[in-house]
Motif scaffolding. Structure first.
Motif, short mmCIF file in Angstrom:
data_model
loop_
_atom_site.label_atom_id
_atom_site.label_comp_id
_atom_site.label_asym_id
_atom_site.label_seq_id
_atom_site.Cartn_x
_atom_site.Cartn_y
_atom_site.Cartn_z
N ASP A 147 -26.18 109.84 41.04
CA ASP A 147 -26.34 110.98 40.13
C ASP A 147 -27.77 111.02 39.59
OD1 ASP A 147 -26.16 113.01 38.29
OD2 ASP A 147 -24.96 111.87 36.85
N GLU A 149 -29.34 113.40 38.14
CA GLU A 149 -29.49 114.10 36.88
C GLU A 149 -29.51 113.10 35.72
OE1 GLU A 149 -30.53 116.90 34.39
OE2 GLU A 149 -30.36 117.19 36.56
N HIS A 268 -35.11 114.15 44.02
CA HIS A 268 -34.19 113.01 43.99
C HIS A 268 -35.00 111.78 44.40
CE1 HIS A 268 -33.89 113.16 48.44
NE2 HIS A 268 -33.84 114.46 48.27
#
Length: 308
Positions: A147, A149, A268
């Motif tokens: 993840d 984020e 990312h």
């Protein structure tokens, strides 16, 4: 290339022989591209002007994969006697003796290390002339899963806190799952002082966001929280070098970026690979970092005031 499978490349002022340049180190498949030893040599020659400033004068630990990323791996600290005499070495103290690390001071060392199937270069945060006085501090933002984020949010929180402490910082993708946030230091503080300061910063931030962040070293104690890892700031500990390649499918690269790029929705940890990391390097994403690092005294006083 000669009949015996040796390619000769020019690197700076030297000529380096690359054995079996067609050997596949990164098998392709899915979205991952296939890369040979020769491809990695070409990448390192192109990225050398941007990578070398982060390597010069620093002991290295090498992640070697003689049979490619799907084969056995070993970490190499000591420099083999077979390495050319023009490659810089640094003998540093370890418990019970010394170890002679390789130091990458010039362009030619990079293709030689690739010829030895060194995929990832891990660098010390201090220099050979003052190994106990780091001039870099690193926070490793390690998420519990993929993840990103959560990594992005933690990086913003950490950047805001470092700004309050008047410490310039810069982010870097790790090429794996998380981000490193790097703080240039003056090099006047010993390694214990630097690590203690990093722990205080991470502890303050995790205490302010206990549901999202943790400093727990044991995985079982972290739950689904992001780990603020400061262990790389210890003596003889290392961190992946900027622009080094990670031993993962697709040959992702640990890549510096600007704080503005953190807002890119496509970002990312494996965003850049050997195919496009040089283009990012040419943009000079860390241009805003001061050339001289900061002393920790003023930052420590500000941190104490925030904590109190």
């Amino acid at each position: 290339m000669s009949d015996d499978g040796v390619r000769t490349v020019r690197a700076g002022r030297r000529t380096v022989r690359i054995h079996r340049p067609g050997k596949v180190l990164f098998p392709g498949g899915g979205d991952a591209g296939e890369y040979t030893k020769g491809d990695l040599v070409d990448y390192h020659r192109a990225v050398a002007p941007f990578m070398l400033p982060h390597l010069r004068g620093r002991p290295l630990m090498l992640d070697r994969r003689p049979d490619g990323i799907e084969g056995p791996a070993f970490l190499q600290k000591n420099t083999p006697d077979s390495y050319p005499d023009w490659i810089t070495r640094a003998e540093v103290a370890k418990e019970g003796g010394t170890v002679t690390h390789t130091v990458c001071d010039d362009t030619a060392t990079l293709p030689h290390l690739v010829d030895q199937a060194s995929i990832t270069l891990h660098r010390w945060l201090s220099r050979t002339d003052r190994v106990d006085r780091p001039d870099r501090l690193v926070f490793d933002l390690d998420p519990p899963d993929d993840d990103f984020e959560a990594v992005r949010e933690a990086a913003r929180l950490l950047a805001d806190l470092l700004d309050e402490l008047n410490l310039p910082s810069a982010p870097m993708t790790t090429g794996s799952r998380g981000l490193h946030v790097v703080v240039p230091l003056s090099g006047h503080h010993d390694v214990d002082d630097v690590r203690a300061f990093a722990r205080e910063v991470a502890g303050l931030l995790a205490g302010a966001h206990p549901d999202r962040l943790t400093t727990a070293a044991r995985k079982k104690d972290r739950g689904d929280r992001l780990y603020l890892d400061v262990q790389r700031n210890g003596y003889a500990q290392t961190a992946v070098a900027p622009y080094t390649v990670r031993a993962l499918p697709g040959a992702p690269v640990a890549t510096p970026l600007s704080w503005d790029q953190l807002d890119d929705p496509d970002l990312h940890a494996r965003r850049w690979t050997v195919a496009d990391a040089v283009e990012q390097a040419r943009a000079d994403p860390w241009a805003g970092l001061p050339r001289r690092g900061r002393a920790l005294g003023p930052a420590r006083r500000r941190l104490r005031a925030l904590r109190d």
